[in-house]
Motif scaffolding. Structure first.
Motif, PDB file in Angstrom:
ATOM      1  N   GLU A 242      34.689   1.383  -7.574  1.00 22.34           N
ATOM      2  CA  GLU A 242      34.411   2.456  -6.620  1.00 22.34           C
ATOM      3  C   GLU A 242      33.615   1.940  -5.435  1.00 22.34           C
ATOM      4  O   GLU A 242      33.914   2.237  -4.283  1.00 22.34           O
ATOM      5  CB  GLU A 242      33.638   3.582  -7.318  1.00 22.34           C
ATOM      6  N   LYS A 243      32.568   1.157  -5.738  1.00 27.49           N
ATOM      7  CA  LYS A 243      31.718   0.632  -4.666  1.00 27.49           C
ATOM      8  C   LYS A 243      32.510  -0.298  -3.771  1.00 27.49           C
ATOM      9  O   LYS A 243      32.443  -0.211  -2.536  1.00 27.49           O
ATOM     10  CB  LYS A 243      30.528  -0.103  -5.280  1.00 27.49           C
ATOM     11  N   LEU A 246      34.995   1.647  -1.572  1.00 26.84           N
ATOM     12  CA  LEU A 246      34.359   2.314  -0.436  1.00 26.84           C
ATOM     13  C   LEU A 246      34.007   1.309   0.652  1.00 26.84           C
ATOM     14  O   LEU A 246      34.238   1.541   1.838  1.00 26.84           O
ATOM     15  CB  LEU A 246      33.105   3.054  -0.900  1.00 26.84           C
ATOM     16  N   LYS A 250      36.575   2.095   3.405  1.00 21.25           N
ATOM     17  CA  LYS A 250      35.817   3.112   4.149  1.00 21.25           C
ATOM     18  C   LYS A 250      36.229   4.546   3.813  1.00 21.25           C
ATOM     19  O   LYS A 250      36.054   5.450   4.624  1.00 21.25           O
ATOM     20  CB  LYS A 250      35.952   2.904   5.677  1.00 21.25           C
ATOM     21  N   GLY A 252      36.384   7.465   0.294  1.00 24.98           N
ATOM     22  CA  GLY A 252      35.862   7.706  -1.043  1.00 24.98           C
ATOM     23  C   GLY A 252      36.877   7.430  -2.143  1.00 24.98           C
ATOM     24  O   GLY A 252      38.095   7.450  -1.916  1.00 24.98           O
ATOM     25  N   TRP A 253      36.357   7.187  -3.339  1.00 21.06           N
ATOM     26  CA  TRP A 253      37.166   6.853  -4.507  1.00 21.06           C
ATOM     27  C   TRP A 253      38.181   7.939  -4.828  1.00 21.06           C
ATOM     28  O   TRP A 253      39.323   7.647  -5.198  1.00 21.06           O
ATOM     29  CB  TRP A 253      36.208   6.636  -5.680  1.00 21.06           C
TER      30      TRP A 253
END
Length: 381
Positions: A242-243, A246, A250, A252-253
């Motif tokens: 997820e990190k 992002l 750019k 969200g998951w």
């Protein structure tokens, strides 16, 4: 003449023993040395055992009853240096000279009685296992006796897993003994199960237990703790994904990627086709199907690709990629060519579980789906 690899340990050590006044010209010496050498699977412990049994004709009796004495006497040393063997021999000879009772000999080396059950062939060499044996001496005798597996192979795996447990706990908690009593009993029960329980993931379970040290459930079986560890590691992997997702893309998951006019879901001949429109959906598909579809997220976000999942009877059966006809420019932009009489959508690839081929029925459904997309697409004249 035998080379060093073919010599028995007694033949190899004979000059050293003779120089130290240990080698006696008596029949029992060779017989005891041969038995001691075959008692252990690893050379360092076999060397230590031979060094110990040539001291007295009755010394072999102690090793028969408690092979763990050799591990304690060797103290994790490789026993390849004469100084190491001399240390073992002098310490051993000083205590066995008066023929002590076994319980007193065990006490001298800091061992407890249940450890007699461990067979010589089960041991490895080295400081980690020596430390494991020391840690086992802090476990109450009754639960320890019940935890020690009976089969040699299972004893070997149990000791190895306990060593991995302590090493992992040291990295996490700076304490090799953290939850060690639980591990001893739970791993012993697991190896005794009808399935013969594998302990290959001991360090992963230890990582989980160390991270949850204050709330770890001591009532759990090893199998239950193992499942919890797998779930936790999957959560960590997803969090990491997820990190990275992002930072890289750019978005969200769980942010929905716009597929335009393409259907989100369609049923064809009983098969369900589902559009994968988020990082989370692509990651889940790759994890379940064991392929790298998640790595196509960048192409999906930029509109170069559209990824769909084919499902039937509640299972994922195939993953396929479609794309519009066009060119990828050097700038990173995608130039879509106008569709005249040709098909605007084309199939790029199909992958089954583990990148396998798919059945003809599934392939026909995918082709029918793409045909329906092209029939619905407007023609630019």
């Amino acid at each position: 003449m035998k080379d060093d690899a073919q010599k028995s340990l007694l033949q190899w050590l004979a000059p050293e023993f003779a120089a130290n006044g240990l080698l006696r010209d008596e029949p029992w010496v060779q017989a005891c040395a041969h038995e001691a050498e075959n008692m252990f699977a690893v050379r360092p412990l076999a060397i230590a055992a031979v060094t110990m049994v040539v001291a007295e004709p009755f010394a072999i009796d102690y090793l028969r009853q408690a092979p763990v004495l050799v591990v304690a006497a060797a103290q994790g040393m490789e026993c390849f240096r004469p100084s190491e063997r001399e240390f073992i021999q002098q310490d051993w000879q000083a205590i066995v000279h008066d023929r002590p009772k076994l319980r007193d000999l065990l006490r001298y080396y800091g061992l407890i009685r249940p450890l007699r059950a461990l067979k010589g062939q089960a041991f490895r060499a080295g400081p980690t296992e020596y430390q494991t044996i020391q840690n086992l001496c802090d476990i109450p005798p009754s639960p320890l006796a019940q935890a020690i597996p009976s089969a040699i192979r299972k004893q070997h795996n149990w000791l190895r897993a306990l060593g991995e447990w302590s090493e992992a706990m040291c990295r996490r908690e700076q304490s090799a003994k953290a939850l060690f009593d639980w591990a001893v009993c739970a791993m012993g029960d697991h190896t005794a199960s009808t399935a013969g329980g594998s302990l290959d993931q001991a360090s992963a379970v230890a990582d989980y237990a160390a991270f949850h040290i204050g709330r770890f459930n001591r009532r759990w079986s090893y199998e239950r703790a193992y499942r919890a560890a797998l779930e936790w590691h999957d959560e960590l992997a997803q969090a990491s994904s997820e990190k990275a997702y992002l930072l890289t893309h750019k978005i969200g998951w769980n942010e929905v990627i716009d597929y335009g006019d393409l259907p989100r879901r369609r049923i064809i001949d009983g098969y369900e086709i589902v559009a994968l429109q988020s990082g989370a959906a692509l990651h889940a598909e790759g994890a379940e199907m064991h392929h790298c579809v998640a790595s196509y997220a960048g192409n999906v976000i930029r509109g170069f690709s559209r990824i769909f999942s084919v499902r039937g009877d509640g299972q994922r059966l195939a993953t396929f990629e479609v794309s519009k006809s066009g060119f990828l420019l050097a700038s990173g932009e995608f130039l879509q060519l106008p569709a005249r009489k040709r098909s605007p959508y084309k199939l790029i690839q199909i992958k089954g579980p583990y990148n396998s081929e798919v059945s003809q029925d599934v392939e026909k459904v995918i082709q029918a789906f793409i045909s329906s997309l092209n029939q619905a697409a407007p023609t630019v004249g």
